[in-house]
Design an enzyme around this catalytic site. Structure first.
Site, PDB file in Angstrom:
ATOM      1  NE  ARG A  80      -4.297  -1.575   1.791  1.00  0.00           N
ATOM      2  CZ  ARG A  80      -5.254  -1.858   2.642  1.00  0.00           C
ATOM      3  NH1 ARG A  80      -5.098  -1.611   3.923  1.00  0.00           N
ATOM      4  NH2 ARG A  80      -6.388  -2.375   2.230  1.00  0.00           N
ATOM      5  CE  LYS A 263     -16.397 -13.783  12.109  1.00  0.00           C
ATOM      6  NZ  LYS A 263     -16.434 -12.489  12.794  1.00  0.00           N
ATOM      7  N   GLY A 426      -5.673  -7.638   1.747  1.00  0.00           N
ATOM      8  CA  GLY A 426      -4.357  -7.651   2.388  1.00  0.00           C
ATOM      9  C   GLY A 426      -3.725  -9.029   2.477  1.00  0.00           C
ATOM     10  N   GLY A 449     -11.976  -4.904   0.868  1.00  0.00           N
ATOM     11  CA  GLY A 449     -13.409  -4.598   0.828  1.00  0.00           C
ATOM     12  C   GLY A 449     -13.751  -3.643  -0.316  1.00  0.00           C
TER      13      GLY A 449
HETATM   14  C1  3PG Z   1      -8.747  -2.268   4.912  1.00  0.00           C
HETATM   15  O1  3PG Z   1      -7.645  -2.733   5.195  1.00  0.00           O
HETATM   16  O2  3PG Z   1      -9.748  -2.986   4.750  1.00  0.00           O
HETATM   17  C2  3PG Z   1      -8.838  -0.785   4.659  1.00  0.00           C
HETATM   18  O3  3PG Z   1      -7.704  -0.132   5.111  1.00  0.00           O
HETATM   19  C3  3PG Z   1     -10.070  -0.209   5.267  1.00  0.00           C
HETATM   20  O4  3PG Z   1     -10.078  -0.434   6.625  1.00  0.00           O
HETATM   21  P1  3PG Z   1     -11.443  -0.783   7.369  1.00  0.00           P
HETATM   22  O5  3PG Z   1     -11.961  -2.079   6.799  1.00  0.00           O
HETATM   23  O6  3PG Z   1     -11.054  -0.885   8.829  1.00  0.00           O
HETATM   24  O7  3PG Z   1     -12.391   0.352   7.122  1.00  0.00           O
END
Ligand code: 3PG
Ligand code: MG
Length: 469
Positions: A80, A263, A426, A449
């Protein structure tokens, strides 16, 4: 106006004159028309980072530096940070000054050293090639921002140390009758917080694709405090949005998606959506056991969502209805005592392979077994479009990497044979990097997400805020 060219024949000059006059006239009419449409918000001429000159300007840039850290605060995957560099470097190279802001983790409005961005400031400095200053309170950084000279950079402390960033009231449950009033109050405070951040800079750049699915102070609300000419998407955002567009507008078949993770509940939206798009869907990771349990299997201590058994059966039904081949693992590498905090097998613990429907009580499934790996690889073979999100097991521990590795290898092979492969999230990105496959896949997204929501066809608030939608 053309007299200085008096050495040219007058007929020729007249021709040029008429050409310019008529084209300038058309140009002026087009400009007036565009402004007219803009004033009604009918269209929006977006600013772009490429044409913006940052010289002498202060730019506040939202990045997603929510990077994984080990227990010593060392970055374990820097995808990132590398992703945001083109935007950050362009601003500095233009002669602008840089105010970098991000969240890390979910500190829920409280200061928490574990999530301090001070841990990454040296790494950001190294990568950027300038010493980045650090503002220990993101809402009290006006002086530090003001002091910045062209070519200098400042990193603000974690935005989520303020509940205003997410705009959700803390310490009060949704069921509480006072919740609505608290939410309203928090929304007003969120605007003030966004306004404070905006006050540090002349222009705003959103390059946080990983957080683009969040409508937060720094990803969306802040955009209201800049006019159209002074807010834009960064290079990474532009690239990610384009990559999703390319996949969705040009799906080459077979299209195979691999969804992992623990999940079913957190992935159900995207799973249902993908069942309308893909030819084969591999479901792996912890959710395997919710499917096994739904069919009456014995799953030992494995992770399970007992209230989602019907959801699992519904997924199977929908796959059948849509003619999608659903691929689930049949065997698992299981362990009697695994420490999730340190990603290690506890001393004396046993590791064995069992059928995923028949795991003894003291064992839990932590990775795909050899038969499952073969099945996954076969499902990926011959694919022309591939999407991978979520690992097949606890890949952080060497004993349980084989499932994710089998998927990574199969994707690399299919890519070499002409498939377009898109990896997001990630953990799957960390897998690809860990296995040295980064240059053997087509595209690595910094979004988890956000990528999935974009693939679902949802409008991402971070993008909409810039586009003025
Ligand atoms: C992630 O790693 O999913 C993003 O940085 C967003 O973070 P969040 O899901 O805690 O909003
Ligand atoms: Mg997330």
């Amino acid at each position: 106006m053309l007299s200085c060219f008096s050495f040219l024949p007058s007929r020729f000059l007249n021709l040029i004159h008429n050409y310019l006059a008529s084209n300038l006239f058309v140009f002026a009419i087009v400009c007036i028309f565009v402004r007219f449409l803009e004033s009604f918000n009918t269209i929006n001429i977006m600013q772009t980072i490429d044409k913006f000159n940052f010289a002498g300007k202060k730019a506040i840039v939202r990045v997603d530096f929510n990077v994984p850290l080990d227990e010593n605060g060392k970055i374990t995957d820097d995808t990132r940070i590398r992703g945001a560099l083109p935007t950050l470097k362009k601003i500095l190279a233009d002669g602008g000054s840089l105010i970098i802001m991000s969240h890390m983790g979910k500190p829920k409005g409280k200061v928490n050293a574990k999530y301090s961005l001070s841990q990454i400031v040296d790494e950001v400095s190294n990568k950027l090639g300038v010493k980045v200053a650090f503002a220990p309170d993101c809402a009290k950084a006006a002086d530090a921002a003001k002091a910045l000279k062209p070519g200098e950079a400042l990193l603000l402390e974690n935005l989520r140390f303020y509940a205003e960033e997410e705009g959700k009231p803390v310490g009060i449950e949704k069921e509480d009758p006072a919740y609505e009033a608290a939410k309203k109050e928090m929304k007003a405070k969120q605007k003030d917080f966004a306004k404070t951040l905006a006050s540090y800079a002349d222009c705003y750049v959103n390059d946080a694709f990983g957080t683009a699915h969040r409508k937060h102070a720094s990803t969306a609300v802040i955009a209201d405090y800049f006019d159209t000419d002074n807010k834009m998407l960064g290079y990474l955002m532009e690239k990610e949005v384009q990559a999703v567009d390319n996949v969705l507008s040009n799906i080459k078949r077979p299209f195979v998606a691999i969804m992992g993770g623990s999940k079913v509940s957190s992935k159900i939206g995207i799973i249902e959506n993908l069942l309308g798009k893909v030819d084969r869907l591999v479901l792996c990771g912890g959710m395997t056991y919710t499917f096994a349990k739904a069919h009456g299997g014995e799953i030992g201590n494995s992770i399970v969502e007992l209230d989602k058994l019907d959801v699992a059966l519904g997924v199977e039904e929908l796959a059948k209805k849509n003619g999608v081949e659903l691929v689930l693992g049949t065997d698992s590498v299981c362990c009697t005592d695994y420490d999730f905090a340190s990603f290690s097998v506890k001393p004396g613990a046993k590791i064995e392979v069992f059928n995923s429907n028949n795991i003894p009580a003291e064992f839990e499934g932590l990775d795909a077994g050899p038969l499952s790996r073969e099945k996954f690889a076969k499902a990926i073979e011959g694919a022309k479009t591939i999407l991978w999100n979520g690992p097949a097991g606890c890949f952080e521990c060497d004993e349980f990497t084989a499932g994710s590795r089998a998927i990574g290898d199969a994707i690399a092979k299919a890519t070499a044979e002409g498939a377009f492969s898109l990896i997001g999230g990630g953990d799957s990105v960390a897998c690809v990097n860990k296995f040295g496959l980064a240059d053997k896949v087509s595209y690595i997204s910094t979004g988890g997400g956000a990528l999935l929501e974009a693939i679902e066809g949802k409008v991402l608030p971070g993008v909409a805020a810039i586009k003025g939608e």
